[in-house]
Design an enzyme around this catalytic site. Structure first.
Site, mmCIF file in Angstrom:
data_model
loop_
_atom_site.group_PDB
_atom_site.id
_atom_site.type_symbol
_atom_site.label_atom_id
_atom_site.label_comp_id
_atom_site.label_asym_id
_atom_site.label_seq_id
_atom_site.Cartn_x
_atom_site.Cartn_y
_atom_site.Cartn_z
ATOM 1 C CG ASP A 47 -2.055 -0.923 1.162
ATOM 2 O OD1 ASP A 47 -2.327 -1.433 0.059
ATOM 3 O OD2 ASP A 47 -2.689 -1.155 2.202
ATOM 4 N N GLY A 77 -3.400 -5.094 1.243
ATOM 5 C CA GLY A 77 -4.311 -6.051 0.621
ATOM 6 C C GLY A 77 -5.311 -6.486 1.675
ATOM 7 C CE LYS A 78 -11.792 -5.640 1.802
ATOM 8 N NZ LYS A 78 -11.703 -4.522 2.759
ATOM 9 N N GLY A 79 -6.938 -9.277 2.095
ATOM 10 C CA GLY A 79 -6.664 -10.591 2.657
ATOM 11 C C GLY A 79 -5.548 -10.548 3.675
ATOM 12 C CG ASN A 104 -19.150 -0.820 2.488
ATOM 13 O OD1 ASN A 104 -19.979 -1.008 1.588
ATOM 14 N ND2 ASN A 104 -17.907 -0.430 2.231
ATOM 15 N N GLY A 110 -12.691 -1.936 7.891
ATOM 16 C CA GLY A 110 -13.434 -3.138 7.527
ATOM 17 C C GLY A 110 -12.600 -4.390 7.638
ATOM 18 C CG ASP A 111 -9.207 -4.919 5.246
ATOM 19 O OD1 ASP A 111 -10.205 -5.364 4.659
ATOM 20 O OD2 ASP A 111 -8.298 -4.297 4.669
ATOM 21 N NE ARG A 119 -3.364 3.066 16.488
ATOM 22 C CZ ARG A 119 -3.162 1.873 17.022
ATOM 23 N NH1 ARG A 119 -3.057 0.804 16.232
ATOM 24 N NH2 ARG A 119 -3.060 1.730 18.332
#
Length: 300
Positions: A13, A39-41, A183, A245-246, A279
């Site tokens: 990221d 990465g979301k995973g 969401n 969300g993660d 944060r």
């Protein structure tokens, strides 16, 4: 103790603080550039492991320096076993543009995630046992994600689906989904209804056994067994919603794997996500093992 198996993407990221989003053809100066694994995973797997769950994560990376960097960083996480799926070319990455009010827009390059095969997903999911949690998102292809869910269900695992980002039709996977986490915008996109309560009911009708719709500062809605319940949000000063969300999904699965009820898991996940919201960034904003342990005592 049940395990948490996360099937998803891994990358880097790059985040920038922006005064606003650029107009078409416009170049804006950003500030506070940061670089971190993402990465979301990956994020969800890290949170699950930090929350005390025995966690395995399968994610695609390229044959490059970014991939080696991801392996090195994840190797330092306790309770986490990373199973990198090598792909030719560059590892995936995301550009996060964070606005002054904490909201964000994200652009992702996901060639590695798109190349992750159905066979690899099925092999990874075959590591599940009855009672394990199998978590996936929307970064991989529909066919690959579905293959993982089917294999996990065949082994008696509980499947948790967080279909973000939405770039393919998630509807066919709902029948293979024990818990759906979306969401407000995602619920609208999948159900075709902009009212969260109506959307939750429709998603249940389409196959999801339990639907959780996160509403940011308005908490979340949970639809299960024909009833819809509202959970209040944790009041915090929001700096950046990236990764919330993660954090929610990883903490939710970890708590369930440790034998706690859905109600307690949701309360814990909301508390964990509230830490991330205070944060900047995503990976750097994830709660530490000590913070998550302290939440366990608070929620007890």
């Amino acid at each position: 103790m049940a395990k948490v198996l996360v099937l998803g993407n891994a990358g880097l990221d790059i985040s920038l603080q922006m005064p606003r989003l650029p107009e078409r053809g416009e170049t804006l100066l950003g500030d506070g550039a940061m670089r971190a694994p993402g990465g979301k995973g990956l994020n969800q797997a890290v949170v699950a492991a930090r929350a005390g769950a025995d966690t395995r994560f399968a994610g695609p990376i390229g044959n490059d320096g970014m991939g080696e960097e991801i392996i090195r960083i994840l190797g330092a996480e306790q309770n986490l076993v990373f199973e990198p799926q090598r792909s030719e070319g560059s590892s995936d990455f995301s550009l996060l543009m964070v606005l002054p009010d904490g909201e964000n827009s994200i652009v992702t390059a996901g060639a590695c995630a798109a190349a992750f095969s159905q066979e690899a997903a099925s092999r990874f999911a075959a590591n599940t046992e009855a009672g394990d949690l199998f978590l996936a998102q929307g970064n991989l292809t529909q066919e690959t994600t579905l293959a993982g869910f089917k294999a996990a269900r065949d082994r008696g695992a509980y499947t948790v689906f967080n279909p973000a980002p939405i770039w393919w039709d998630a509807t066919p996977l709902l029948a293979h989904c024990d818990i759906l986490v979306v969401n407000r915008g995602e619920a609208d996109a999948i159900s075709g209804l902009d009212d969260p309560r109506a959307a939750a009911a429709r998603l249940h009708e389409r196959g999801a056994r339990t639907t959780i719709i996160t509403l940011g500062g308005d908490g979340c809605l949970v639809h299960s067994s024909g009833t819809t319940r509202h959970h209040e949000a944790i009041a915090v000063k929001v700096r950046d919603t990236t990764g919330c969300g993660d954090t929610f999904c990883g903490a939710l699965c970890a708590t369930l794997s440790l034998g706690h009820s859905l109600e307690k898991a949701i309360a814990y996940a909301q508390s964990a996500a509230s830490i991330t919201a205070t944060r900047p960034g995503a990976f750097r904003a994830l709660p530490s093992p000590a913070e998550l342990s302290a939440l366990c005592k608070t929620e007890a």
